[in-house]
Design a protein around this motif. Structure first.
Motif, PDB file in Angstrom:
ATOM      1  N   ASP A 113      16.099   8.395  -2.420  1.00  0.00           N
ATOM      2  CA  ASP A 113      14.788   9.078  -3.443  1.00  0.00           C
ATOM      3  C   ASP A 113      15.011  10.601  -3.531  1.00  0.00           C
ATOM      4  OD1 ASP A 113      13.642   6.790  -3.603  1.00  0.00           O
ATOM      5  OD2 ASP A 113      12.144   6.684  -2.036  1.00  0.00           O
ATOM      6  N   ASN A 114      15.476  11.185  -2.469  1.00  0.00           N
ATOM      7  CA  ASN A 114      15.847  12.762  -2.587  1.00  0.00           C
ATOM      8  C   ASN A 114      16.789  12.898  -3.443  1.00  0.00           C
ATOM      9  OD1 ASN A 114      14.584  14.966  -0.830  1.00  0.00           O
ATOM     10  ND2 ASN A 114      14.678  12.998   0.492  1.00  0.00           N
ATOM     11  N   VAL A 115      17.940  12.077  -3.626  1.00  0.00           N
ATOM     12  CA  VAL A 115      19.045  12.318  -4.594  1.00  0.00           C
ATOM     13  C   VAL A 115      18.159  12.114  -6.051  1.00  0.00           C
ATOM     14  CG1 VAL A 115      21.122  11.395  -5.496  1.00  0.00           C
ATOM     15  CG2 VAL A 115      20.693  11.894  -2.960  1.00  0.00           C
ATOM     16  N   THR A 116      17.653  10.922  -6.262  1.00  0.00           N
ATOM     17  CA  THR A 116      17.260  10.796  -7.531  1.00  0.00           C
ATOM     18  C   THR A 116      15.961  11.618  -7.985  1.00  0.00           C
ATOM     19  OG1 THR A 116      15.638   9.108  -7.011  1.00  0.00           O
ATOM     20  CG2 THR A 116      17.741   8.195  -7.379  1.00  0.00           C
ATOM     21  N   LEU A 117      15.518  12.510  -7.259  1.00  0.00           N
ATOM     22  CA  LEU A 117      14.171  13.358  -7.451  1.00  0.00           C
ATOM     23  C   LEU A 117      14.390  13.891  -8.828  1.00  0.00           C
ATOM     24  CD1 LEU A 117      11.297  13.847  -6.859  1.00  0.00           C
ATOM     25  CD2 LEU A 117      12.436  15.665  -5.499  1.00  0.00           C
ATOM     26  N   PRO A 118      15.533  14.783  -9.044  1.00  0.00           N
ATOM     27  CA  PRO A 118      15.474  15.617 -10.276  1.00  0.00           C
ATOM     28  C   PRO A 118      15.577  14.701 -11.440  1.00  0.00           C
ATOM     29  CG  PRO A 118      17.285  16.322  -8.622  1.00  0.00           C
ATOM     30  CD  PRO A 118      16.747  15.160  -8.092  1.00  0.00           C
ATOM     31  N   LEU A 119      16.148  13.554 -11.541  1.00  0.00           N
ATOM     32  CA  LEU A 119      16.157  12.515 -12.673  1.00  0.00           C
ATOM     33  C   LEU A 119      14.740  12.041 -12.841  1.00  0.00           C
ATOM     34  CD1 LEU A 119      19.251  10.521 -12.118  1.00  0.00           C
ATOM     35  CD2 LEU A 119      18.927  12.360 -13.900  1.00  0.00           C
ATOM     36  N   ARG A 120      14.002  11.763 -11.832  1.00  0.00           N
ATOM     37  CA  ARG A 120      12.743  11.178 -11.818  1.00  0.00           C
ATOM     38  C   ARG A 120      11.463  12.319 -12.502  1.00  0.00           C
ATOM     39  NH1 ARG A 120      12.840   6.307 -10.299  1.00  0.00           N
ATOM     40  NH2 ARG A 120      14.203   5.758  -8.826  1.00  0.00           N
ATOM     41  N   LEU A 121      11.803  13.449 -12.295  1.00  0.00           N
ATOM     42  CA  LEU A 121      11.077  14.686 -12.484  1.00  0.00           C
ATOM     43  C   LEU A 121      11.132  14.893 -13.891  1.00  0.00           C
ATOM     44  CD1 LEU A 121      11.337  17.119  -9.514  1.00  0.00           C
ATOM     45  CD2 LEU A 121       9.436  15.825 -10.189  1.00  0.00           C
ATOM     46  N   ALA A 122      12.577  14.421 -14.444  1.00  0.00           N
ATOM     47  CA  ALA A 122      12.804  14.610 -15.839  1.00  0.00           C
ATOM     48  C   ALA A 122      12.539  13.322 -16.519  1.00  0.00           C
ATOM     49  CB  ALA A 122      14.345  14.763 -16.278  1.00  0.00           C
ATOM     50  N   GLY A 123      11.919  12.492 -15.980  1.00  0.00           N
ATOM     51  CA  GLY A 123      11.458  11.245 -16.865  1.00  0.00           C
ATOM     52  C   GLY A 123      12.441  10.162 -16.902  1.00  0.00           C
ATOM     53  N   ARG A 124      13.793  10.435 -15.980  1.00  0.00           N
ATOM     54  CA  ARG A 124      14.742   9.625 -16.630  1.00  0.00           C
ATOM     55  C   ARG A 124      15.045   8.711 -15.477  1.00  0.00           C
ATOM     56  NH1 ARG A 124      19.038  14.251 -16.999  1.00  0.00           N
ATOM     57  NH2 ARG A 124      20.618  12.637 -17.110  1.00  0.00           N
ATOM     58  N   THR A 125      15.817   7.425 -15.742  1.00  0.00           N
ATOM     59  CA  THR A 125      16.138   6.398 -14.586  1.00  0.00           C
ATOM     60  C   THR A 125      17.786   6.651 -14.462  1.00  0.00           C
ATOM     61  OG1 THR A 125      14.176   5.083 -15.490  1.00  0.00           O
ATOM     62  CG2 THR A 125      16.157   4.023 -14.059  1.00  0.00           C
ATOM     63  N   PRO A 126      18.035   6.593 -13.230  1.00  0.00           N
ATOM     64  CA  PRO A 126      19.417   6.866 -12.767  1.00  0.00           C
ATOM     65  C   PRO A 126      20.163   5.734 -13.563  1.00  0.00           C
ATOM     66  CG  PRO A 126      18.007   6.940 -10.722  1.00  0.00           C
ATOM     67  CD  PRO A 126      17.004   6.802 -11.926  1.00  0.00           C
ATOM     68  N   ALA A 127      21.362   5.948 -13.976  1.00  0.00           N
ATOM     69  CA  ALA A 127      22.038   4.900 -14.420  1.00  0.00           C
ATOM     70  C   ALA A 127      22.565   3.967 -13.084  1.00  0.00           C
ATOM     71  CB  ALA A 127      23.521   5.339 -15.032  1.00  0.00           C
ATOM     72  N   HIS A 128      22.998   2.543 -13.661  1.00  0.00           N
ATOM     73  CA  HIS A 128      23.117   1.483 -12.678  1.00  0.00           C
ATOM     74  C   HIS A 128      24.389   2.289 -11.599  1.00  0.00           C
ATOM     75  CE1 HIS A 128      23.728  -2.194 -10.296  1.00  0.00           C
ATOM     76  NE2 HIS A 128      25.000  -2.147 -10.790  1.00  0.00           N
ATOM     77  N   GLY A 139      30.087  11.197   1.191  1.00  0.00           N
ATOM     78  CA  GLY A 139      30.499  10.256   2.378  1.00  0.00           C
ATOM     79  C   GLY A 139      29.127   9.840   3.104  1.00  0.00           C
ATOM     80  N   LEU A 140      28.067   9.686   2.343  1.00  0.00           N
ATOM     81  CA  LEU A 140      26.843   9.386   3.101  1.00  0.00           C
ATOM     82  C   LEU A 140      26.376   7.811   2.215  1.00  0.00           C
ATOM     83  CD1 LEU A 140      24.681  12.471   3.073  1.00  0.00           C
ATOM     84  CD2 LEU A 140      25.857  11.364   4.997  1.00  0.00           C
ATOM     85  N   ALA A 141      27.374   6.859   1.929  1.00  0.00           N
ATOM     86  CA  ALA A 141      26.958   5.691   1.252  1.00  0.00           C
ATOM     87  C   ALA A 141      26.116   4.671   2.257  1.00  0.00           C
ATOM     88  CB  ALA A 141      28.458   4.889   0.953  1.00  0.00           C
ATOM     89  N   ASP A 142      26.326   5.068   3.542  1.00  0.00           N
ATOM     90  CA  ASP A 142      25.512   4.012   4.505  1.00  0.00           C
ATOM     91  C   ASP A 142      24.313   4.573   4.992  1.00  0.00           C
ATOM     92  OD1 ASP A 142      26.747   5.945   5.604  1.00  0.00           O
ATOM     93  OD2 ASP A 142      27.297   4.858   7.635  1.00  0.00           O
ATOM     94  N   ARG A 143      23.798   5.883   4.431  1.00  0.00           N
ATOM     95  CA  ARG A 143      22.745   6.476   4.817  1.00  0.00           C
ATOM     96  C   ARG A 143      21.660   6.535   3.659  1.00  0.00           C
ATOM     97  NH1 ARG A 143      22.752   8.936   9.548  1.00  0.00           N
ATOM     98  NH2 ARG A 143      24.558   8.342  10.600  1.00  0.00           N
ATOM     99  N   ALA A 144      21.565   5.667   2.657  1.00  0.00           N
ATOM    100  CA  ALA A 144      20.655   5.817   1.422  1.00  0.00           C
ATOM    101  C   ALA A 144      19.137   5.443   1.910  1.00  0.00           C
ATOM    102  CB  ALA A 144      21.101   4.725   0.451  1.00  0.00           C
ATOM    103  N   ARG A 145      19.108   4.755   2.971  1.00  0.00           N
ATOM    104  CA  ARG A 145      17.533   4.393   3.126  1.00  0.00           C
ATOM    105  C   ARG A 145      17.147   5.240   4.446  1.00  0.00           C
ATOM    106  NH1 ARG A 145      15.847   3.080  -1.037  1.00  0.00           N
ATOM    107  NH2 ARG A 145      13.698   2.486   0.254  1.00  0.00           N
ATOM    108  N   HIS A 146      17.636   5.904   4.909  1.00  0.00           N
ATOM    109  CA  HIS A 146      17.418   7.094   6.034  1.00  0.00           C
ATOM    110  C   HIS A 146      16.547   8.118   5.281  1.00  0.00           C
ATOM    111  CE1 HIS A 146      20.613   5.081   8.094  1.00  0.00           C
ATOM    112  NE2 HIS A 146      20.214   5.697   9.227  1.00  0.00           N
ATOM    113  N   ARG A 147      15.861   8.642   6.120  1.00  0.00           N
ATOM    114  CA  ARG A 147      14.844  10.045   5.742  1.00  0.00           C
ATOM    115  C   ARG A 147      15.750  11.073   6.692  1.00  0.00           C
ATOM    116  NH1 ARG A 147      11.553   5.941   5.547  1.00  0.00           N
ATOM    117  NH2 ARG A 147       9.948   6.313   3.899  1.00  0.00           N
TER     118      ARG A 147
END
Length: 265
Positions: A113-128, A139-147
């Protein structure tokens, strides 16, 4: 939005005779005193200088976070002086990535969610697959759900880099991005920035006080007393450190003002 014409398509950030002064006529501080410099596509530039030399002001003016008192700033072909606040905000969201010393992650949000924040603030949805790809690049593919609180400082800065890359920006600005990291972790972060420049074609402009960090850049631009007084290309940390020790004397030379890199324009 009017595009400027004198510079080439690879001149991503152009400052022309930029002056930035603060305060009143009686008590005026000049942070930038007629700076002209070009940052080209696919390059990594470190900006260095003593405290009060104008490094942060240069970064803020180049990124559209501060308006020059006079002169022009062009970013990705757009003259920033002609843009209102709404247009500047959109430009920063779409074409600029920011990396700060303090990471600036939201602790309640996951890494994803931190990574996608700039897109969401701009009203955009991340590409698949875009978020997964950005996290894989750092190098953080396994940490997506961590805080953020569950990550080390270096990992948090890598999240910040992924966040800066998610919009595929023309420019990545960094303000002491390795200042809070240990030496080994700082080197990992600098390699990631180099990779973004090399593989993604981004332009990186980083303010730093660390000659080792600056040695990872293609070019080091030196400021003193609000002027660009010199630059080095492909220099090692020792050479950069040696030049830093002489900036005060260099800035006192009579022709210092003429060395504002006008030849690069």
């Amino acid at each position: 939005m009017n595009r400027t014409g004198p510079h080439g398509p690879d001149d991503v950030v152009v400052l022309s005779e930029v002056r930035r002064a603060y305060g009143t006529e009686r008590a005026r501080t000049v942070a930038l005193d007629g700076v002209s410099v070009v940052f080209r596509r696919g390059t990594f530039t470190a900006v260095m200088g003593p405290s009060g030399s104008g490094k942060t002001t240069l970064l803020q003016c180049a990124a559209g976070l501060d308006r020059p008192t006079s002169g022009t700033v062009t970013l990705d072909g757009l003259d920033l002086s002609g843009l209102g606040e709404r247009a500047l905000t959109k430009l920063r969201r779409d074409r600029i990535g920011f990396i700060f010393q303090a990471f600036n992650l939201l602790p309640a949000l996951t890494v994803e969610d931190n990574v996608t924040l700039p897109l969401r603030l701009a009203g955009r949805t991340p590409a698949h697959g875009a978020v997964a790809h950005a996290l894989e690049r750092v190098g953080l593919a396994d940490r997506a759900r961590h805080r953020p609180g569950e990550l080390s400082g270096g990992q948090q800065q890598r999240v910040a880099i992924a966040r800066a890359l998610i919009t595929d920006p023309a420019v990545i600005f960094g303000d002491e991005p390795t200042g809070a990291l240990d030496t080994r972790t700082a080197l990992e972060v600098l390699r990631l920035l180099r990779s973004a420049v090399r593989d993604g074609g981004q332009t990186a402009i980083v303010v730093t006080h660390d000659p080792v960090a600056a040695s990872h850049a293609d070019r080091v631009v030196f400021l003193a007393d609000g002027l660009v007084v010199d630059e080095l290309h492909g220099a090692g940390a020792d050479t950069i450190a040696e030049r830093m020790t002489h900036l005060g004397a260099w800035g006192d030379l009579p022709d210092a003002g003429s060395r504002s890199l006008k030849g690069a324009l």
